[in-house]
Design a protein around this motif. Structure first.
Motif, PDB file in Angstrom:
ATOM      1  N   GLN A 141      -3.264 106.512 107.481  1.00 51.42           N
ATOM      2  CA  GLN A 141      -4.511 107.010 106.528  1.00 51.42           C
ATOM      3  C   GLN A 141      -3.560 107.931 105.536  1.00 51.42           C
ATOM      4  O   GLN A 141      -2.978 108.995 105.849  1.00 51.42           O
ATOM      5  CB  GLN A 141      -5.378 107.953 107.274  1.00 51.42           C
ATOM      6  CG  GLN A 141      -6.520 108.497 106.074  1.00 51.42           C
ATOM      7  CD  GLN A 141      -7.317 109.515 106.915  1.00 51.42           C
ATOM      8  OE1 GLN A 141      -7.055 110.441 107.863  1.00 51.42           O
ATOM      9  NE2 GLN A 141      -8.478 108.985 107.144  1.00 51.42           N
ATOM     10  N   HIS A 142      -3.763 107.603 104.338  1.00 50.02           N
ATOM     11  CA  HIS A 142      -3.149 108.254 103.193  1.00 50.02           C
ATOM     12  C   HIS A 142      -3.927 109.385 102.295  1.00 50.02           C
ATOM     13  O   HIS A 142      -3.604 109.720 101.175  1.00 50.02           O
ATOM     14  CB  HIS A 142      -2.269 107.465 102.332  1.00 50.02           C
ATOM     15  CG  HIS A 142      -0.914 106.892 102.957  1.00 50.02           C
ATOM     16  ND1 HIS A 142       0.235 107.753 102.899  1.00 50.02           N
ATOM     17  CD2 HIS A 142      -0.636 105.763 103.528  1.00 50.02           C
ATOM     18  CE1 HIS A 142       1.351 106.743 103.581  1.00 50.02           C
ATOM     19  NE2 HIS A 142       0.788 105.693 103.992  1.00 50.02           N
ATOM     20  N   ASP A 143      -5.204 108.869 102.463  1.00 48.26           N
ATOM     21  CA  ASP A 143      -6.399 109.644 101.598  1.00 48.26           C
ATOM     22  C   ASP A 143      -7.075 110.418 102.847  1.00 48.26           C
ATOM     23  O   ASP A 143      -8.338 109.932 103.189  1.00 48.26           O
ATOM     24  CB  ASP A 143      -7.231 108.939 100.921  1.00 48.26           C
ATOM     25  CG  ASP A 143      -7.855 109.597  99.687  1.00 48.26           C
ATOM     26  OD1 ASP A 143      -7.622 110.778  99.643  1.00 48.26           O
ATOM     27  OD2 ASP A 143      -8.476 108.729  99.024  1.00 48.26           O
ATOM     28  N   GLY A 152      -1.429 115.821 108.059  1.00 47.39           N
ATOM     29  CA  GLY A 152      -1.810 114.448 108.741  1.00 47.39           C
ATOM     30  C   GLY A 152      -0.805 113.417 109.034  1.00 47.39           C
ATOM     31  O   GLY A 152      -1.212 112.676 110.145  1.00 47.39           O
ATOM     32  N   HIS A 153       0.052 113.249 108.404  1.00 48.19           N
ATOM     33  CA  HIS A 153       0.992 112.083 108.722  1.00 48.19           C
ATOM     34  C   HIS A 153       2.401 112.504 108.490  1.00 48.19           C
ATOM     35  O   HIS A 153       2.768 113.480 107.910  1.00 48.19           O
ATOM     36  CB  HIS A 153       0.623 110.782 107.939  1.00 48.19           C
ATOM     37  CG  HIS A 153       1.208 110.574 106.615  1.00 48.19           C
ATOM     38  ND1 HIS A 153       2.462 110.775 106.044  1.00 48.19           N
ATOM     39  CD2 HIS A 153       0.235 110.584 105.377  1.00 48.19           C
ATOM     40  CE1 HIS A 153       2.349 110.590 104.871  1.00 48.19           C
ATOM     41  NE2 HIS A 153       1.127 110.368 104.312  1.00 48.19           N
ATOM     42  N   THR A 154       3.527 111.727 109.360  1.00 49.88           N
ATOM     43  CA  THR A 154       4.929 111.840 109.326  1.00 49.88           C
ATOM     44  C   THR A 154       5.671 111.465 108.034  1.00 49.88           C
ATOM     45  O   THR A 154       5.059 110.478 107.654  1.00 49.88           O
ATOM     46  CB  THR A 154       5.215 111.263 110.650  1.00 49.88           C
ATOM     47  OG1 THR A 154       4.584 111.628 111.700  1.00 49.88           O
ATOM     48  CG2 THR A 154       6.867 111.785 110.770  1.00 49.88           C
ATOM     49  N   ASN A 174       0.238 116.580 104.517  1.00 53.40           N
ATOM     50  CA  ASN A 174      -0.831 116.298 104.074  1.00 53.40           C
ATOM     51  C   ASN A 174      -0.906 115.331 103.161  1.00 53.40           C
ATOM     52  O   ASN A 174       0.267 114.644 102.788  1.00 53.40           O
ATOM     53  CB  ASN A 174      -1.789 117.319 103.537  1.00 53.40           C
ATOM     54  CG  ASN A 174      -1.133 118.010 101.956  1.00 53.40           C
ATOM     55  OD1 ASN A 174      -0.064 117.269 101.511  1.00 53.40           O
ATOM     56  ND2 ASN A 174      -1.500 118.949 101.604  1.00 53.40           N
ATOM     57  N   SER A 175      -1.990 114.376 102.741  1.00 51.53           N
ATOM     58  CA  SER A 175      -1.740 113.238 102.310  1.00 51.53           C
ATOM     59  C   SER A 175      -3.227 112.899 101.384  1.00 51.53           C
ATOM     60  O   SER A 175      -4.235 112.788 101.908  1.00 51.53           O
ATOM     61  CB  SER A 175      -1.529 111.830 103.069  1.00 51.53           C
ATOM     62  OG  SER A 175      -1.085 110.881 102.358  1.00 51.53           O
ATOM     63  N   PHE A 176      -3.135 113.031 100.027  1.00 52.47           N
ATOM     64  CA  PHE A 176      -4.505 112.464  99.386  1.00 52.47           C
ATOM     65  C   PHE A 176      -4.213 111.516  98.167  1.00 52.47           C
ATOM     66  O   PHE A 176      -4.185 111.885  97.089  1.00 52.47           O
ATOM     67  CB  PHE A 176      -4.952 113.984  98.695  1.00 52.47           C
ATOM     68  CG  PHE A 176      -5.255 114.934  99.636  1.00 52.47           C
ATOM     69  CD1 PHE A 176      -6.649 114.951 100.332  1.00 52.47           C
ATOM     70  CD2 PHE A 176      -4.514 116.022  99.917  1.00 52.47           C
ATOM     71  CE1 PHE A 176      -7.029 115.926 101.158  1.00 52.47           C
ATOM     72  CE2 PHE A 176      -4.814 116.910 101.115  1.00 52.47           C
ATOM     73  CZ  PHE A 176      -6.109 116.897 101.509  1.00 52.47           C
ATOM     74  N   HIS A 177      -3.722 110.200  98.446  1.00 51.04           N
ATOM     75  CA  HIS A 177      -3.359 109.492  97.640  1.00 51.04           C
ATOM     76  C   HIS A 177      -3.818 108.159  97.916  1.00 51.04           C
ATOM     77  O   HIS A 177      -3.851 107.633  99.138  1.00 51.04           O
ATOM     78  CB  HIS A 177      -1.876 109.384  97.250  1.00 51.04           C
ATOM     79  CG  HIS A 177      -1.223 109.068  98.366  1.00 51.04           C
ATOM     80  ND1 HIS A 177      -0.117 108.036  98.487  1.00 51.04           N
ATOM     81  CD2 HIS A 177      -0.874 109.799  99.423  1.00 51.04           C
ATOM     82  CE1 HIS A 177       0.498 107.900  99.405  1.00 51.04           C
ATOM     83  NE2 HIS A 177       0.311 109.114 100.180  1.00 51.04           N
ATOM     84  N   HIS A 178      -4.220 107.288  96.774  1.00 48.80           N
ATOM     85  CA  HIS A 178      -4.494 106.005  97.265  1.00 48.80           C
ATOM     86  C   HIS A 178      -3.735 104.778  96.323  1.00 48.80           C
ATOM     87  O   HIS A 178      -3.711 103.877  96.354  1.00 48.80           O
ATOM     88  CB  HIS A 178      -6.117 105.483  96.722  1.00 48.80           C
ATOM     89  CG  HIS A 178      -6.352 105.325  95.164  1.00 48.80           C
ATOM     90  ND1 HIS A 178      -6.731 104.237  94.805  1.00 48.80           N
ATOM     91  CD2 HIS A 178      -6.160 106.265  94.233  1.00 48.80           C
ATOM     92  CE1 HIS A 178      -6.645 104.274  93.196  1.00 48.80           C
ATOM     93  NE2 HIS A 178      -6.455 105.657  93.089  1.00 48.80           N
ATOM     94  N   ILE A 199       6.342 104.705 100.166  1.00 48.67           N
ATOM     95  CA  ILE A 199       7.315 105.767  99.577  1.00 48.67           C
ATOM     96  C   ILE A 199       6.700 107.174  99.499  1.00 48.67           C
ATOM     97  O   ILE A 199       5.562 107.399  98.793  1.00 48.67           O
ATOM     98  CB  ILE A 199       7.885 105.147  98.223  1.00 48.67           C
ATOM     99  CG1 ILE A 199       8.840 103.913  98.371  1.00 48.67           C
ATOM    100  CG2 ILE A 199       8.812 106.272  97.490  1.00 48.67           C
ATOM    101  CD1 ILE A 199       9.079 103.272  96.995  1.00 48.67           C
ATOM    102  N   GLU A 200       7.156 108.064 100.043  1.00 51.71           N
ATOM    103  CA  GLU A 200       6.539 109.536  99.961  1.00 51.71           C
ATOM    104  C   GLU A 200       7.441 110.373  99.258  1.00 51.71           C
ATOM    105  O   GLU A 200       6.972 111.551  98.675  1.00 51.71           O
ATOM    106  CB  GLU A 200       6.435 109.994 101.575  1.00 51.71           C
ATOM    107  CG  GLU A 200       5.324 109.360 102.142  1.00 51.71           C
ATOM    108  CD  GLU A 200       3.920 109.671 101.698  1.00 51.71           C
ATOM    109  OE1 GLU A 200       3.649 110.931 101.309  1.00 51.71           O
ATOM    110  OE2 GLU A 200       3.037 108.945 102.002  1.00 51.71           O
ATOM    111  N   ALA A 201       8.779 110.219  98.618  1.00 53.53           N
ATOM    112  CA  ALA A 201       9.563 110.821  97.979  1.00 53.53           C
ATOM    113  C   ALA A 201      10.642 110.169  97.265  1.00 53.53           C
ATOM    114  O   ALA A 201      10.949 109.313  97.724  1.00 53.53           O
ATOM    115  CB  ALA A 201       9.867 111.964  98.733  1.00 53.53           C
TER     116      ALA A 201
HETATM  117 MN   LIG Z   1       0.846 109.588 102.292  1.00 50.88          MN
END
Ligand SMILES: [Mn+2]
Length: 242
Positions: A141-143, A152-154, A174-178, A199-201
């Motif tokens: 879950q990214h949103d 919420g996620h690693t 935290n993660s708020f992206h679609h 990809i997170e960074a």
């Molecule tokens: Mn994310």
């Protein structure tokens, strides 16, 4: 001692109800302002404008550039037609931020891109993004539906990258992206991924400090000292020029 001036890019919305209905407003979330202040910088709001010479002056007056979160980028910017799940776009905002990034990278002024800002950094460098993560691409879950500061996620960082020297090899975010970065673009490298490979960074290979993160560290500075350390690294890089 003079503190670094950090330009924070504005978002915009149109007032819906009441006597001011239809009024276009520009704003930034207070958490960005507070994060820059806490990290030792002086926050300066950069309203969305599209005149090139005025944007050049905006950037010239700043020591660092913070690209904030927000809505979707126009897919035309990376050669695609809109998919059905594309959200609202603000073309003036794309124009404003893409030029700011190009100018900042040229002048080697520090850039921190957050969420949408991470994607702006990628696209400004010729990269691409997913317009909407499908269930095949994103298997976690990214949103999130949980509170803003809930981790919420690693996120797993590439050993030895700049971001890993600040955050370590693993961080809960935290993660708020679609949407998400698909390819990082010229001079940029992937510095972190979620466990589903998203990809997170990203970070620039040679710039003094040009980093994009897909999560919202500004909402976590009170719950995780590493998130404040990220802002401190950015502000300190912005202060190095003088
Ligand atoms: Mn994310």
């Amino acid at each position: 001692m003079r503190k670094p001036l950090i330009g924070i890019t504005a978002n915009q919305f149109v007032t819906e109800g009441g006597i001011m209905a239809g009024t276009k407003r520009q704003f930034v979330s207070d958490a960005y302002v507070r994060s820059i202040l806490s990290a030792g910088g002086v926050p300066v709001l950069l309203p969305i404008i599209t005149e090139q010479s005025a944007i050049e002056q905006q950037l010239a007056a700043m020591d660092g550039l913070l690209l904030t979160g927000g809505g979707d980028m126009q897919p035309q910017l990376f050669g695609e037609e809109p998919v059905p799940a594309l959200g609202k776009v603000i073309p003036e905002r794309d124009t404003h931020e893409l030029l700011l990034v190009a100018l900042a990278l040229k002048a080697d002024k520090p850039v921190l891109g957050i969420c949408r800002g991470c994607q702006v950094l990628a696209i400004a460098s010729g990269g691409t993004i997913y317009q909407h993560l499908s269930a095949d691409e994103a298997t976690i879950q990214h949103d999130q539906n949980s509170p803003a500061d809930y981790a919420g996620h690693t996120v797993l960082l590439e050993p030895g990258c700049k971001l890993a020297t600040i955050l370590g090899d693993k961080v809960m975010t935290n993660s708020f992206h679609h949407q998400a970065v698909k390819s990082a673009g010229r001079g940029l490298t992937v510095s972190a991924r979620a466990k589903d490979g998203i990809i997170e960074a990203i970070e620039h290979e040679t710039a003094a400090f040009a980093v994009g993160v897909q999560w919202h560290p500004e909402l976590m500075i009170d719950s995780n000292p590493a998130m404040l350390a990220l802002f401190e690294a950015f502000v300190s890089a912005a202060g190095r020029k003088y």
